[in-house]
Write a protein that holds these residues in place. Structure first.
Motif, PDB file in Angstrom:
ATOM      1  N   ASP A  78      12.928  43.756   7.739  1.00  0.00           N
ATOM      2  CA  ASP A  78      12.995  42.292   7.717  1.00  0.00           C
ATOM      3  C   ASP A  78      11.857  41.686   8.532  1.00  0.00           C
ATOM      4  O   ASP A  78      11.249  40.694   8.131  1.00  0.00           O
ATOM      5  CB  ASP A  78      14.345  41.823   8.273  1.00  0.00           C
ATOM      6  N   LYS A  80       8.911  43.019   9.175  1.00  0.00           N
ATOM      7  CA  LYS A  80       7.651  43.183   8.447  1.00  0.00           C
ATOM      8  C   LYS A  80       7.543  42.138   7.352  1.00  0.00           C
ATOM      9  O   LYS A  80       6.498  41.521   7.152  1.00  0.00           O
ATOM     10  CB  LYS A  80       7.599  44.569   7.778  1.00  0.00           C
ATOM     11  N   ARG A  81       8.633  41.966   6.619  1.00  0.00           N
ATOM     12  CA  ARG A  81       8.595  41.049   5.494  1.00  0.00           C
ATOM     13  C   ARG A  81       8.287  39.637   5.948  1.00  0.00           C
ATOM     14  O   ARG A  81       7.535  38.912   5.313  1.00  0.00           O
ATOM     15  CB  ARG A  81       9.949  41.103   4.763  1.00  0.00           C
ATOM     16  N   VAL A 105       4.481  39.206  -4.955  1.00  0.00           N
ATOM     17  CA  VAL A 105       5.452  40.300  -4.882  1.00  0.00           C
ATOM     18  C   VAL A 105       6.199  40.345  -3.544  1.00  0.00           C
ATOM     19  O   VAL A 105       7.344  40.763  -3.474  1.00  0.00           O
ATOM     20  CB  VAL A 105       4.752  41.656  -5.198  1.00  0.00           C
ATOM     21  N   GLY A 106       5.545  39.859  -2.489  1.00  0.00           N
ATOM     22  CA  GLY A 106       6.190  39.968  -1.183  1.00  0.00           C
ATOM     23  C   GLY A 106       6.987  38.747  -0.778  1.00  0.00           C
ATOM     24  O   GLY A 106       7.628  38.729   0.269  1.00  0.00           O
ATOM     25  N   ARG A 148      -2.101  38.317  -1.199  1.00  0.00           N
ATOM     26  CA  ARG A 148      -0.733  38.831  -1.071  1.00  0.00           C
ATOM     27  C   ARG A 148      -0.314  38.918   0.398  1.00  0.00           C
ATOM     28  O   ARG A 148       0.824  38.627   0.752  1.00  0.00           O
ATOM     29  CB  ARG A 148      -0.637  40.221  -1.716  1.00  0.00           C
ATOM     30  N   LYS A 152       2.485  34.659   2.431  1.00  0.00           N
ATOM     31  CA  LYS A 152       3.806  34.501   3.024  1.00  0.00           C
ATOM     32  C   LYS A 152       3.805  33.520   4.193  1.00  0.00           C
ATOM     33  O   LYS A 152       4.857  33.121   4.675  1.00  0.00           O
ATOM     34  CB  LYS A 152       4.317  35.862   3.522  1.00  0.00           C
TER      35      LYS A 152
END
Ligand SMILES: Nc1ncnc2c1ncn2[C@@H]1O[C@H](COP(=O)(O)OP(=O)(O)OP(=O)(O)O)[C@@H](O)[C@H]1O
Ligand SMILES: [Mg+2]
Lengths: 231, 417
Positions: A78, A80-81, A105-106, A148, A152
């Motif tokens: 979690d 890392k994401r 994708v992330g 990518r 985020k």
């Protein structure tokens, strides 16, 4: 100033081989730090430990005030994401997804990602979004991979030899773009390389040898990416 | 979850040939099972229909000695078995599920019935009450039925069924002709037939013995004239008309119990029994069951092999996609998510196989049915179960590869070429 990332006396052994031999360091927000060193000096290993990919044999790593070396597997996933982005030497795009799908994708539904159009425009990949990785050049693939990592809206980006597979022109472009992303979105970048020219563009240069830091200095007068002289 | 399914379908589509070959084991197994089940179900329904006849909801309750109906012709009127009264008939009529009740006496017609020189051998003669034709769903084909005054005035009149009319008159008009029954002249007033004609489907000699109804002709007279022929009123049999075939067993049993409560015999194998066609159908159905079980086992083995094929292909898929898994884990996919994705893929693969298998199985059953002439019936629960079961196989055999994928070390996975 509190560091965004700090490591405390970390070591890493692979069997009898001591790959990291006690490193303590702190990384500050909105900086571009280069980790320089010859092949086998432990750059990647250090980066992997700092990014939670590899557990150190001893020592702790902290992100802001969270001790990530103490997290469970799920908590680590979690973290890392939600907090870091990663750029790999060999891009690591998924071959069955388009550029756009690869970039997204992330992203999970709980995130508020950066403005997609703006980001892809800055990275000059806005015309390539429906292409598959096999239809892109290495430089284009790496820029998709950077998108990518950054999309985020995380504050910390790890780049392991991100230009290692690129030619001069594309390398310069990638370095330049990473700098402008740092300035535009306020991200912190950790970049391993054995290219000294890239180091000259950084705010801070950490030099490694045999698993230890042999020098760690601020770069008072960073050069612009375009002024790098390739050998 | 939906996203996972979409991704799985996409993945399967990108390896069409491989996915198809992997599914083949599942397809064959499920198709075999569905075909077998459909054929069994069809055969069973055929058996039931053959015995009971389409739409004929009647059940006979006869007096038995041991395993065979008691024959008054040979043994005389049994002691301790009274003539069934109208009151008792009312009791039968009051039973649950019973819509009609009728009483009749019956003997063999051999050497008893003649028209001119033609005898009715092998047929039966029935003395029937006023409710009989109605209860047994007979309709008048020609002439008229019995009237109240036929009964009251002991008129010597008779009805024929189509088979006895044919045997005795051979095309000649029977109505108004005089028959000789037990040397007594009876006038034929009508020809009757079942309202719904039903021909059992007979493929083998065994089936002939099981199903062929004694159809050598029947002749009916009012039960009030029975003593003219045989000197006495005799204990009757009963026939009930029910609201549904499925209630034959239970209503038949209760009726037999009522009738048995009125008798007083020494030999306790002598009693009223309902001919339980449902049970007979089940008995015949059971005969085929061991073969069917074996076929299902064989199909099961095919499913097992199919499952192992799925496991193998999923392992290949994990190896092939090591980088992808590594990347997903590196950017923060939880273990559970990777596990879920691979399990979904395996489940989607096998469910799809199951679905195709069901379709192939139905087609196969249809073909078998066309070729052999047996009936087939699709069992919806079996089809649903088959798909669910295939999904379960996917999950079961997908577990190991998925677990392997979920536990990959991201850095090592990324280094994998
Ligand atoms: N998983 C591993 N198992 C065993 N040894 C390892 C492992 N990963 C790295 N090493 C060893 O650790 C040392 C440092 O490796 P590392 O990849 O960190 O070097 P590097 O500085 O990134 O080199 P390069 O510039 O070539 O990428 C090497 O000697 C390598 O063999
Ligand atoms: Mg390295």
């Amino acid at each position: 100033m509190i560091p965004i990332l700090s490591a405390e006396k970390i070591t890493k052994d692979y069997g009898k081989e001591k790959v990291i031999k006690g490193i303590t360091l702190a990384i500050y927000q909105e900086t571009f730090t280069v980790i320089l060193g010859p092949s086998g000096s432990g750059k990647s290993t250090l980066l992997n430990i700092l990014s939670g990919m590899v557990k150190p044999t001893t020592g702790t790593v902290k992100y802001e005030d969270k001790i990530i070396t103490a997290l469970s597997q799920t908590e680590l996933a979690d973290w890392k994401r939600n907090n870091i982005g990663y750029v790999f030497q060999n891009y690591m795009l998924l071959s069955n997804l388009t550029a756009e799908e690869n970039i997204k994708v992330g992203i999970s539904s709980k995130m508020t990602p950066l403005a997609f159009d703006r980001l892809t425009h800055i990275l000059e990949i806005d015309g390539l979004l429906d292409k598959f990785p096999a239809q892109l050049s290495g430089g284009q693939q790496q820029r998709v991979a950077i998108a990518r990592a950054v999309i985020k809206g995380t504050h910390l980006i790890f780049c392991d030899e991100a230009t290692g597979a690129l030619d001069e022109e594309n390398s310069k472009k990638v370095v330049e773009l990473l700098h402008s992303l740092k300035n535009t979105f306020g991200v912190t970048i950790l970049f391993t390389t054995h290219n000294e020219q890239i180091a000259h563009t950084a705010n801070r240069i950490i030099t490694m040898k045999d698993g230890m830091i042999i020098s760690d200095e601020e770069n008072e007068s960073p050069i612009s990416a375009n002024d790098m002289i390739w050998r | 979850m939906l996203e996972n399914i979409r991704l799985s379908l996409q993945g399967l589509w990108s390896h069409k040939m491989r996915s198809f070959l992997t599914m083949l084991g599942i397809i064959i197994g499920i198709a075999a099972i569905i075909a077998i089940v459909s054929t069994i179900k069809g055969t069973n329904e055929q058996i039931k229909e053959n015995l009971i006849g389409a739409g004929d909801n009647t059940v006979n309750i006869q007096f038995y000695q041991g395993d065979y109906p008691y024959e008054i012709d040979y043994n005389g009127i049994p002691d301790g078995v009274p003539v069934i009264s109208e009151e008792t008939r009312q009791q039968l009529l009051d039973l649950k599920h019973v819509e009609g009740a009728s009483l009749y006496t019956s003997r063999e017609a051999y050497n008893v019935v003649y028209y001119k020189n033609t005898g009715l051998s092998g047929g039966r003669i029935y003395g029937v009450d006023r409710n009989y034709l109605d209860t047994c769903n007979y309709i008048i084909k020609k002439g008229r039925g019995f009237t109240e005054s036929d009964y009251k005035k002991f008129r010597k009149v008779a009805l024929l069924d189509e088979s006895s009319a044919e045997t005795l008159f051979q095309g000649e008009e029977p109505i108004g002709k005089t028959l000789e029954i037990q040397r007594e002249p009876f006038i034929v007033i009508g020809v009757i037939a079942k309202s719904s004609q039903f021909e059992p489907v007979i493929n083998t000699i065994e089936e002939y013995y099981d199903y062929s109804q004694n159809n050598n002709g029947a002749l009916y007279v009012p039960d009030t004239t029975w003593p003219i022929l045989y000197s006495y009123d005799e204990p009757q049999s009963a026939v009930l008309k029910l609201d549904s075939v499925d209630n034959m067993t239970v209503a038949g049993r209760s009726a037999a119990e009522i009738l048995n409560s009125k008798i007083n015999v020494q030999d306790d194998t002598m009693k009223y029994k309902a001919d339980d066609l449902l049970k007979k159908a089940e008995d015949i159905q059971k005969l085929g069951q061991s073969t069917n079980m074996m076929l299902i086992w064989i199909a099961g083995i095919s499913l097992l092999v199919g499952g192992i094929g799925v496991m193998n292909i999923m392992l290949v898929s994990v190896t092939e996609r090591t980088q992808e898994i590594g990347l997903k884990k590196a950017i923060g996919a939880r273990k559970g998510k990777v596990l879920g994705q691979f399990l979904t893929e395996a489940a989607v693969l096998t469910s799809l196989g199951g679905l195709v298998g069901v379709i192939v199985g139905i087609v196969l059953a249809e073909v078998i049915s066309r070729v052999t002439g047996t009936l087939m019936a699709i069992s919806v629960p079996a089809a649903v179960l088959a798909v669910v079961f295939s999904m379960f196989i996917g999950i079961l055999f997908g577990l190991l590869p998925s677990y392997k994928a979920a536990n990959l070390n991201p850095i090592e996975a990324l280094r994998h070429e």
